[in-house]
Design a protein around this motif. Sequence first.
Motif, PDB file in Angstrom:
ATOM      1  N   CYS A  27       3.653  -9.830   7.266  1.00  0.00           N
ATOM      2  CA  CYS A  27       3.662  -8.532   7.940  1.00  0.00           C
ATOM      3  C   CYS A  27       3.969  -7.441   6.926  1.00  0.00           C
ATOM      4  CB  CYS A  27       4.713  -8.499   9.044  1.00  0.00           C
ATOM      5  SG  CYS A  27       4.281  -9.513  10.456  1.00  0.00           S
ATOM      6  N   HIS A  83       6.431  -7.440  15.517  1.00  0.00           N
ATOM      7  CA  HIS A  83       5.196  -8.127  15.889  1.00  0.00           C
ATOM      8  C   HIS A  83       4.635  -7.626  17.217  1.00  0.00           C
ATOM      9  CE1 HIS A  83       6.844 -10.456  12.717  1.00  0.00           C
ATOM     10  NE2 HIS A  83       7.690 -11.096  13.466  1.00  0.00           N
ATOM     11  N   CYS A  94       9.357  -5.989  11.028  1.00  0.00           N
ATOM     12  CA  CYS A  94       8.270  -5.993  12.006  1.00  0.00           C
ATOM     13  C   CYS A  94       8.679  -6.717  13.291  1.00  0.00           C
ATOM     14  CB  CYS A  94       7.057  -6.679  11.399  1.00  0.00           C
ATOM     15  SG  CYS A  94       5.605  -6.625  12.452  1.00  0.00           S
ATOM     16  N   CYS A 128       0.674  -5.762  11.157  1.00  0.00           N
ATOM     17  CA  CYS A 128       1.357  -6.965  11.635  1.00  0.00           C
ATOM     18  C   CYS A 128       0.447  -8.180  11.457  1.00  0.00           C
ATOM     19  CB  CYS A 128       1.771  -6.809  13.088  1.00  0.00           C
ATOM     20  SG  CYS A 128       2.567  -8.283  13.727  1.00  0.00           S
ATOM     21  N   ALA A 129       0.895  -9.117  10.629  1.00  0.00           N
ATOM     22  CA  ALA A 129       0.102 -10.322  10.346  1.00  0.00           C
ATOM     23  C   ALA A 129       0.059 -11.247  11.551  1.00  0.00           C
ATOM     24  CB  ALA A 129       0.692 -11.057   9.145  1.00  0.00           C
ATOM     25  N   VAL A 130       1.107 -11.197  12.378  1.00  0.00           N
ATOM     26  CA  VAL A 130       1.162 -12.065  13.560  1.00  0.00           C
ATOM     27  C   VAL A 130       0.103 -11.649  14.577  1.00  0.00           C
ATOM     28  CG1 VAL A 130       2.614 -12.771  15.511  1.00  0.00           C
ATOM     29  CG2 VAL A 130       3.588 -12.631  13.223  1.00  0.00           C
TER      30      VAL A 130
HETATM   31 ZN   LIG Z   1       4.587  -8.618  12.539  1.00  0.00          ZN
END
Ligand SMILES: [Zn+2]
Length: 104
Positions: A34, A41, A39, A47-49
């Motif tokens: 992230c 999420h 983050c 946000c990587a999630v």
């Molecule tokens: Zn995230």
Amino acid sequence: MLIDNPGIREVHMWTDANSLKASFADFDAIAEQCKFHDCKHGSDNGCAVQAAIEDGTLSKERFINYLKLDFELERLSQRKKKHEVTLGRRNRRELKSKGDRYGE
Ligand SMILES: [Zn+2]
């Protein structure tokens, strides 16, 4: 009722929390990517999630389970912190520090 001892219950909760946390190692690996370290999420930028959920790498159900777990862990650590603050205050009072009125 030995099993109802609050201290014992707390230890059990910690053990559970730690093993649960370990079972989400793959989630953590994604979350590390992230953009922001704090983050949540949610709708945060970068946000990587959220990206992983969108492209199917991560199931939404798993994400929700993680959030529930995270909430529990946060609650546990807050309680632990509160406990430590209480202990700290007691120590300060014993030292009769005049900085006490300035608060934390
Ligand atoms: Zn995230």
